[in-house]
Design a protein around this motif. Sequence first.
Motif, short mmCIF file in Angstrom:
data_model
loop_
_atom_site.label_atom_id
_atom_site.label_comp_id
_atom_site.label_asym_id
_atom_site.label_seq_id
_atom_site.Cartn_x
_atom_site.Cartn_y
_atom_site.Cartn_z
N THR A 13 4.26 5.31 -17.97
CA THR A 13 3.58 5.48 -19.27
C THR A 13 2.66 6.69 -19.22
O THR A 13 1.74 6.75 -18.42
N PRO A 14 2.91 7.69 -20.09
CA PRO A 14 2.02 8.84 -20.11
C PRO A 14 0.63 8.48 -20.61
O PRO A 14 0.46 7.55 -21.40
N TRP A 15 -0.37 9.19 -20.14
CA TRP A 15 -1.72 9.00 -20.65
C TRP A 15 -1.79 9.55 -22.07
O TRP A 15 -1.11 10.53 -22.41
N PRO A 16 -2.62 8.97 -22.92
CA PRO A 16 -2.64 9.38 -24.34
C PRO A 16 -3.57 10.56 -24.62
O PRO A 16 -4.17 10.64 -25.69
N THR A 17 -3.66 11.50 -23.68
CA THR A 17 -4.57 12.63 -23.86
C THR A 17 -4.11 13.52 -25.02
O THR A 17 -4.94 14.00 -25.81
N GLN A 18 -2.84 13.72 -25.12
CA GLN A 18 -2.30 14.54 -26.21
C GLN A 18 -1.88 13.71 -27.42
O GLN A 18 -1.99 14.15 -28.55
N GLY A 19 -1.40 12.53 -27.19
CA GLY A 19 -0.98 11.64 -28.27
C GLY A 19 -0.64 10.30 -27.67
O GLY A 19 -0.30 10.20 -26.49
N TRP A 20 -0.74 9.26 -28.48
CA TRP A 20 -0.48 7.92 -27.95
C TRP A 20 1.01 7.69 -27.76
O TRP A 20 1.79 7.82 -28.70
N PRO A 21 1.44 7.31 -26.55
CA PRO A 21 2.82 6.83 -26.41
C PRO A 21 2.97 5.52 -27.17
O PRO A 21 2.04 4.71 -27.23
N GLN A 57 -1.44 -1.84 -25.60
CA GLN A 57 -1.07 -2.71 -24.48
C GLN A 57 -0.22 -1.91 -23.51
O GLN A 57 0.68 -1.16 -23.91
N GLY A 58 -0.53 -2.07 -22.23
CA GLY A 58 0.19 -1.31 -21.22
C GLY A 58 0.04 0.19 -21.39
O GLY A 58 0.91 0.97 -20.97
N GLY A 59 -1.06 0.62 -22.00
CA GLY A 59 -1.30 2.04 -22.22
C GLY A 59 -0.56 2.62 -23.41
O GLY A 59 -0.63 3.83 -23.64
N ARG A 60 0.11 1.78 -24.17
CA ARG A 60 0.87 2.25 -25.34
C ARG A 60 0.30 1.67 -26.64
O ARG A 60 -0.18 0.53 -26.65
N LEU A 245 -9.65 2.45 -23.29
CA LEU A 245 -8.68 2.55 -22.21
C LEU A 245 -9.32 3.13 -20.95
O LEU A 245 -8.97 2.72 -19.83
N LEU A 246 -10.26 4.05 -21.11
CA LEU A 246 -10.97 4.57 -19.93
C LEU A 246 -11.62 3.42 -19.16
O LEU A 246 -11.57 3.40 -17.91
#
Length: 342
Positions: A13-21, A57-60, A245-246
């Motif tokens: 799962t990519p981090w949402p720094t640029q946009g939320w997955p 959830q799950g970073g998404r 999330l942090l």
Amino acid sequence: MTLAPLPAQPAATPWPTQGWPLGDLPAGVDLAPLLDQAFGPEAAAHLGETQAVVIIQGGRLIFERYGQGRGPDDTCHSWSKAKSITQALVGLLVGDGKLDIHAPADVPEWRGAGDPRGAITLDQLLRMSSGLKFTEIYLPDQGSDVIEMLFGKGKDDVAGFAAAFPLEHAPNSFWSYSSGTSNIASRCAARALGASGADFEAFMRARLFEPLGMTSPLPRFDEAGTFIGSSFCFATPRDFARFGLLYLRDGVWEGRRLLPEGWVDYARTPTPQNPDGLDDPYGAHWWLGIAGPGSFSANGYDGQFTVVVPDLDMVIVRHGATPMDLKQNLPVWIRALADAFR
């Protein structure tokens, strides 16, 4: 006590720094009845106005819904969710070696010889256990110190206004929720950094907001240059979710530790409170338990919440305008929302 484990970001799962997955609601999760309470015809009588609900959830990003006329780019009022941002800023300076939360707080008003307030620590300010007299009432006709601080004679120097209050209890002997202590803590952070106003805002952006990809925050400062860390940091719900999330990720972002090790655990370690048991559990500028055991949250006056739920690997953000007489419904609703995933 044993704290709930904080889950790591899933490797895929990519981090949402640029946009939320994006993700999907788990099979079998039915949020319709709860969403009716928030957005349906009966919402006004149950929760008042709900402006946004975002679930991670799950970073998404697995769910979001906005009130009429609102969308993901609209900023929302933080109210006291700003206190948890203040806690993060203090943590950054602790990590830099510029602050010691167990040393007497750097408050010029308390430096007089024999002033008992001089013993108050930053830890006691963050835990709302300073002992300072301060009336946290939100009705102007009831002698509200917080309203006077934010909108009355204290508004140009919120920390100076709060620091002028005398002790009502010995430090660390009595728990009392106080927006005044948050603004004193915010000024302590500025003094430790040696920066205020625009320079302190630059620190906030460079060290906290920008690494997370939070582009929307609008912190507010008083005329003295103090971040009004009790109450004023506007942002979009998605950006408040990044902040949550942090903390769910134990202060780590994209594999880099931003908050010092143990700082999130410090935030969610319970503070001893008064034996009457009338107050919700509290940590260090974070509330505890609203979405079940192990959860912790940044809460704001009008029904603003950023809720971190470790056992579900979840962040819930809710924004709205909930009248005082309906406030008791919100914790029940948030717990039910989390429980729908259990």
